[in-house]
Design a protein around this motif. Structure first.
Motif, PDB file in Angstrom:
ATOM      1  N   ALA A  29      -4.411  52.809-109.894  1.00  0.00           N
ATOM      2  CA  ALA A  29      -3.592  52.482-108.731  1.00  0.00           C
ATOM      3  C   ALA A  29      -3.068  53.719-108.016  1.00  0.00           C
ATOM      4  O   ALA A  29      -2.544  53.621-106.899  1.00  0.00           O
ATOM      5  CB  ALA A  29      -2.419  51.600-109.161  1.00  0.00           C
ATOM      6  N   GLY A  30      -3.199  54.877-108.651  1.00  0.00           N
ATOM      7  CA  GLY A  30      -2.635  56.089-108.057  1.00  0.00           C
ATOM      8  C   GLY A  30      -1.124  56.067-108.053  1.00  0.00           C
ATOM      9  O   GLY A  30      -0.489  56.732-107.226  1.00  0.00           O
ATOM     10  N   ALA A  31      -0.533  55.335-108.990  1.00  0.00           N
ATOM     11  CA  ALA A  31       0.931  55.198-109.035  1.00  0.00           C
ATOM     12  C   ALA A  31       1.569  56.508-109.483  1.00  0.00           C
ATOM     13  O   ALA A  31       1.079  57.163-110.401  1.00  0.00           O
ATOM     14  CB  ALA A  31       1.322  54.079-109.993  1.00  0.00           C
ATOM     15  N   GLU A  32       2.658  56.858-108.833  1.00  0.00           N
ATOM     16  CA  GLU A  32       3.397  58.071-109.190  1.00  0.00           C
ATOM     17  C   GLU A  32       4.891  57.775-109.286  1.00  0.00           C
ATOM     18  O   GLU A  32       5.694  58.321-108.525  1.00  0.00           O
ATOM     19  CB  GLU A  32       3.151  59.174-108.150  1.00  0.00           C
ATOM     20  N   PRO A  33       5.282  56.898-110.220  1.00  0.00           N
ATOM     21  CA  PRO A  33       6.713  56.601-110.361  1.00  0.00           C
ATOM     22  C   PRO A  33       7.486  57.841-110.772  1.00  0.00           C
ATOM     23  O   PRO A  33       7.000  58.662-111.554  1.00  0.00           O
ATOM     24  CB  PRO A  33       6.737  55.528-111.450  1.00  0.00           C
ATOM     25  N   GLY A  34       8.688  57.975-110.244  1.00  0.00           N
ATOM     26  CA  GLY A  34       9.492  59.149-110.548  1.00  0.00           C
ATOM     27  C   GLY A  34      10.611  58.891-111.527  1.00  0.00           C
ATOM     28  O   GLY A  34      11.318  59.818-111.929  1.00  0.00           O
ATOM     29  N   SER A  35      10.779  57.630-111.934  1.00  0.00           N
ATOM     30  CA  SER A  35      11.870  57.267-112.835  1.00  0.00           C
ATOM     31  C   SER A  35      11.468  56.029-113.613  1.00  0.00           C
ATOM     32  O   SER A  35      10.525  55.321-113.238  1.00  0.00           O
ATOM     33  CB  SER A  35      13.141  56.964-112.030  1.00  0.00           C
TER      34      SER A  35
END
Length: 255
Positions: free
Chosen positions: A217-223
């Motif tokens: 998904a290319g997800a880049e959660p920061g928290s």
């Protein structure tokens, strides 16, 4: 995002290509600590097979693993993502990721190891046997051996994004996020939804699928909060765990 993974107990055989080049491994700040483990492990396995088998906790059927360790400097190396096998890595399926997701895996996945400390899945290593729970005669417990070097190297590797810690307890002992890094670190438990009990085999498979889903998904959660939202968007059932940053992923089937 930095994803911390455990290694697999079983490993694919070493490749036929060029041998290990320690200077080429990621996280060069771990080089001295790596050399110390490599030197003692090779020496131990070459000098006394029975003692080495006892130290490494190997059964009679795994006697061949001692000889494998003797050849660590000359055996062919291959990407760590190919060396590590098992349930989590089967579910992760690195070899079948598309180009973009594979590049993300190379940047964000870090596999912890009793021998190497931690390596990226693109680092070329030989097959070996040395778990984090081993206590070498000279260096002592490997978890303690790695803590000093990890304390200075891993915070930098974590950058300023989410740290998704999927390690087992033995490997988590080598580095525990602190301070502001700890505040953006998430852990995951996999629970059987009807019973709310922790599952074992499916725990590893689900974690592998979670990582694959995020990479695709290319997800880049920061928290941890953003990770919860991202996983729910990807179809996972997620609840807050009992501690800060702890997430429970619920599954209906155990297989």
């Amino acid at each position: 995002m930095l994803v911390l993974l455990p290694p697999s107990e079983g490993k694919a055989s070493s490749g036929r290509g060029a041998p290990l080049k320690p200077e080429s491994l990621s996280l060069p700040g771990l080089a001295e600590a790596r050399a110390a483990v490599l030197d003692e492990l090779v020496e131990l396995c070459a000098a006394d097979e029975e003692k080495a088998r006892e130290v490494l906790g190997l059964s009679e059927g795994l006697r061949g693993e001692v000889a494998k360790n003797v050849e660590l400097r000359t055996a062919g190396a291959r990407p760590a993502g190919e060396v590590y096998t098992g349930v989590l890595y089967d579910a992760l399926g690195l070899a079948t990721l598309d180009t973009a997701a594979s590049k993300r895996a190379g940047r964000s996945l870090l596999v912890f190891s009793g021998l190497w400390g931690a390596v990226k899945v693109t680092d070329r290593i030989p097959s070996y046997r040395c778990s984090m729970g081993v206590k070498l005669p000279g260096l002592g417990a490997l978890g303690a051996h790695w803590r000093g070097a990890m304390a200075s190297v891993l915070p930098e590797a974590a950058g300023d994004g989410l740290v998704l810690d999927l390690r087992s307890s033995a490997y988590a002992s080598a580095w525990k996020p602190k301070g502001e890094v700890a505040a953006r670190t998430a852990t995951v438990r996999v629970l059987h939804a009807p019973t709310r009990k922790v599952v074992s085999h499916f725990n590893k498979a689900t974690k592998g699928r979670i990582v694959r889903s995020l990479l695709e998904a290319g997800a880049e959660p920061g928290s941890p909060e953003e990770l919860t939202a991202a996983l729910r968007d990807l179809g996972y059932v997620v609840e807050e765990g009992g501690k800060a940053g702890a997430l429970d992923v619920l599954v209906d089937e155990i297989h």
